[in-house]
Scaffold this motif. Structure first.
Motif, PDB file in Angstrom:
ATOM      1  N   TYR A 227       0.885  -1.235   0.008  1.00  0.00           N
ATOM      2  CA  TYR A 227       0.076  -0.203  -0.094  1.00  0.00           C
ATOM      3  C   TYR A 227       0.943   1.238   0.025  1.00  0.00           C
ATOM      4  N   GLY A 228       0.373   2.198  -0.693  1.00  0.00           N
ATOM      5  CA  GLY A 228       1.212   3.502  -0.794  1.00  0.00           C
ATOM      6  C   GLY A 228       0.283   4.601  -0.590  1.00  0.00           C
ATOM      7  N   GLU A 229       0.762   5.596   0.143  1.00  0.00           N
ATOM      8  CA  GLU A 229       0.023   6.906   0.615  1.00  0.00           C
ATOM      9  C   GLU A 229       0.437   7.860  -0.316  1.00  0.00           C
ATOM     10  N   ALA A 230      -0.567   8.508  -1.084  1.00  0.00           N
ATOM     11  CA  ALA A 230      -0.421   9.384  -2.201  1.00  0.00           C
ATOM     12  C   ALA A 230       0.093  10.808  -1.466  1.00  0.00           C
ATOM     13  N   LEU A 231       0.604  11.531  -2.129  1.00  0.00           N
ATOM     14  CA  LEU A 231       1.004  12.736  -1.721  1.00  0.00           C
ATOM     15  C   LEU A 231       0.487  13.908  -2.532  1.00  0.00           C
ATOM     16  N   THR A 232      -0.083  13.498  -3.799  1.00  0.00           N
ATOM     17  CA  THR A 232      -0.579  14.297  -4.609  1.00  0.00           C
ATOM     18  C   THR A 232      -1.694  13.339  -5.464  1.00  0.00           C
ATOM     19  N   GLU A 233      -2.573  14.178  -6.124  1.00  0.00           N
ATOM     20  CA  GLU A 233      -3.619  13.656  -6.795  1.00  0.00           C
ATOM     21  C   GLU A 233      -3.743  13.695  -8.198  1.00  0.00           C
ATOM     22  N   GLU A 234      -3.095  14.937  -8.785  1.00  0.00           N
ATOM     23  CA  GLU A 234      -3.209  14.974 -10.366  1.00  0.00           C
ATOM     24  C   GLU A 234      -2.705  14.003 -11.163  1.00  0.00           C
ATOM     25  N   ILE A 235      -3.435  13.531 -11.991  1.00  0.00           N
ATOM     26  CA  ILE A 235      -2.856  12.169 -12.922  1.00  0.00           C
ATOM     27  C   ILE A 235      -2.574  12.582 -14.030  1.00  0.00           C
ATOM     28  N   THR A 236      -1.338  12.326 -14.400  1.00  0.00           N
ATOM     29  CA  THR A 236      -0.719  12.422 -15.868  1.00  0.00           C
ATOM     30  C   THR A 236      -0.397  10.810 -16.405  1.00  0.00           C
ATOM     31  N   ILE A 237      -0.938  10.263 -17.006  1.00  0.00           N
ATOM     32  CA  ILE A 237      -0.719   8.719 -17.487  1.00  0.00           C
ATOM     33  C   ILE A 237       0.298   8.588 -18.581  1.00  0.00           C
ATOM     34  N   ASP A 238       1.137   7.613 -18.323  1.00  0.00           N
ATOM     35  CA  ASP A 238       2.004   7.037 -19.538  1.00  0.00           C
ATOM     36  C   ASP A 238       1.244   6.295 -20.207  1.00  0.00           C
ATOM     37  N   PRO A 239       0.779   6.990 -21.872  1.00  0.00           N
ATOM     38  CA  PRO A 239       0.194   6.226 -22.589  1.00  0.00           C
ATOM     39  C   PRO A 239       0.751   4.966 -22.954  1.00  0.00           C
ATOM     40  N   GLU A 240       1.952   4.593 -23.014  1.00  0.00           N
ATOM     41  CA  GLU A 240       2.532   3.355 -23.207  1.00  0.00           C
ATOM     42  C   GLU A 240       2.202   2.283 -22.367  1.00  0.00           C
ATOM     43  N   GLU A 241       1.744   2.616 -21.155  1.00  0.00           N
ATOM     44  CA  GLU A 241       1.420   1.900 -20.126  1.00  0.00           C
ATOM     45  C   GLU A 241       0.086   1.718 -19.997  1.00  0.00           C
ATOM     46  N   LEU A 242      -0.532   2.831 -19.680  1.00  0.00           N
ATOM     47  CA  LEU A 242      -2.145   3.030 -19.318  1.00  0.00           C
ATOM     48  C   LEU A 242      -2.701   3.618 -20.482  1.00  0.00           C
ATOM     49  N   LYS A 243      -4.123   3.080 -20.528  1.00  0.00           N
ATOM     50  CA  LYS A 243      -5.117   3.811 -21.446  1.00  0.00           C
ATOM     51  C   LYS A 243      -5.792   4.935 -20.590  1.00  0.00           C
ATOM     52  N   ASP A 244      -5.910   4.603 -19.143  1.00  0.00           N
ATOM     53  CA  ASP A 244      -6.712   5.369 -18.288  1.00  0.00           C
ATOM     54  C   ASP A 244      -6.050   5.005 -17.002  1.00  0.00           C
ATOM     55  N   ALA A 245      -6.237   6.244 -15.858  1.00  0.00           N
ATOM     56  CA  ALA A 245      -6.343   6.140 -14.564  1.00  0.00           C
ATOM     57  C   ALA A 245      -7.102   6.958 -13.866  1.00  0.00           C
ATOM     58  N   ARG A 246      -7.805   6.450 -12.590  1.00  0.00           N
ATOM     59  CA  ARG A 246      -8.832   7.236 -11.979  1.00  0.00           C
ATOM     60  C   ARG A 246      -8.681   6.948 -10.579  1.00  0.00           C
ATOM     61  N   TRP A 247      -9.143   7.834  -9.923  1.00  0.00           N
ATOM     62  CA  TRP A 247      -9.474   7.778  -8.213  1.00  0.00           C
ATOM     63  C   TRP A 247     -10.652   7.360  -8.167  1.00  0.00           C
ATOM     64  N   PHE A 248     -10.961   6.323  -7.276  1.00  0.00           N
ATOM     65  CA  PHE A 248     -12.344   5.509  -7.001  1.00  0.00           C
ATOM     66  C   PHE A 248     -12.386   5.384  -5.531  1.00  0.00           C
ATOM     67  N   THR A 249     -13.724   5.700  -5.217  1.00  0.00           N
ATOM     68  CA  THR A 249     -14.036   5.730  -3.725  1.00  0.00           C
ATOM     69  C   THR A 249     -14.562   3.975  -3.435  1.00  0.00           C
ATOM     70  N   ARG A 250     -14.301   4.104  -2.024  1.00  0.00           N
ATOM     71  CA  ARG A 250     -14.775   2.702  -1.569  1.00  0.00           C
ATOM     72  C   ARG A 250     -16.120   2.160  -2.048  1.00  0.00           C
TER      73      ARG A 250
END
Length: 308
Positions: free
Chosen positions: A254-277
């Motif tokens: 588990y890792g605790e995020a220090l920032t929330e803004e997402i900038t994806i690497d398109p070679e690795e990911l098509k998308d990334a999002r924050w999801f609630t429980r």
């Protein structure tokens, strides 16, 4: 940071075997066990394992007898000693040279399946044995020649060493460490959709291989930053899982995020999002799917959801 402990064992862990590595060099003992009618064999056909369904639909591993193993054209060197199951020796046997082993097996015995399609759901000791056999024989298939001088290797140490026939370099089974992490901040966790995912709606934890000279915690922070641009602070360990597809050990964090803004690497990911429980608990209603139930990724998600 709240420490979240593993609620149960991961699938492909909890092996029931005593590997007794000290016996691998005892050629006479190994030969005796190969000939013992009580010995069990785990057949692997082109990375597939023999599995059958119980009456209630749950999967069961299938071991075969030494007599049946010989029927399946077991050749010298095509086997590897896995360990002892109570008082019975267990060997993996590679029958990949056969075009189709099914006609030689009783119809009720089972079928050769990719372990990832079995759907174990919960930890079962025999799943670990099948994964062990698959991983070891996959490594053997891909290390027939010396990586130092290029000449042919021969099998040593009851299947656990490949030794060059010219320069005598010994090659040992390879397991590549990979970190897999659920990054969270408050009541939200970061999931990504990889370019390699077979399902268009699946979102999972981030993961990546450990690089030379890197700690596991550094690997977690680097991979998350590279793939999503999110900075991670505190990192703590959850659990590990053998993942012989083809030869990894997944180290869960588990890792605790220090920032929330997402900038994806398109070679690795098509998308990334924050999801609630709540979104994760009702993922279908929100138009996405979670990773497979036998994966450590799913375990990381489920244990995090249970703590909020």
């Amino acid at each position: 940071m709240t420490f979240i402990l593993a609620s149960r064992l991961n699938v492909y862990s909890a092996s029931p075997l005593d590997r007794i590595a000290q016996r691998r060099e005892d050629a006479a003992w190994i030969a005796e066990k190969l000939a013992d009618p009580q010995t069990l064999f785990v057949p692997v056909w082109r990375t597939r394992n023999l599995v059958r369904r119980a009456e209630d639909g749950t999967p069961e591993a299938v071991y075969i007898s030494s007599e049946m193993a010989r029927t399946l054209l077991m050749e010298d060197g095509s086997w590897a000693f896995l360990g002892m199951l109570e008082d019975r020796a267990v060997f993996a046997v590679d029958i990949s040279g056969m075009d189709d082993p099914v006609p030689l097996l009783p119809e009720s015995l089972g079928e050769f399946m990719d372990l990832r399609s079995v759907g174990w759901g919960v930890p079962r000791p025999e799943a670990s044995v099948l994964a062990h056999a698959r991983g070891l024989l996959h490594w053997r298939q891909r290390h027939k020649f010396c990586g130092v001088c290029g000449n042919a290797c021969e099998v040593k140490s009851a299947g656990h060493v490949m030794q060059c026939t010219v320069c005598n370099t010994q090659h040992f089974p390879r397991t590549d460490p990979a970190v897999i992490m659920l990054v969270h901040r408050g009541d939200k966790a970061l999931l990504g959709h990889s370019v390699r995912f077979p399902r268009a709606t699946m979102y999972s934890t981030l993961a990546g291989f450990v690089e030379p000279g890197e700690t596991l915690e550094e690997a977690v922070r680097r991979e998350v930053l590279e793939e999503t641009g999110v900075q991670v602070g505190d990192v703590h360990y959850h659990s590990s899982q053998p993942w012989p597809f083809p030869g990894n050990i997944m180290l869960g964090f588990y890792g605790e995020a220090l920032t929330e803004e997402i900038t994806i690497d398109p070679e690795e990911l098509k998308d990334a999002r924050w999801f609630t429980r709540d979104e994760m608990r009702n993922c279908e209603q929100h138009g996405f799917a979670l990773p497979r139930v036998d994966s450590i990724a799913r375990r990381l998600i489920e244990d995090w959801m249970a703590h909020g």
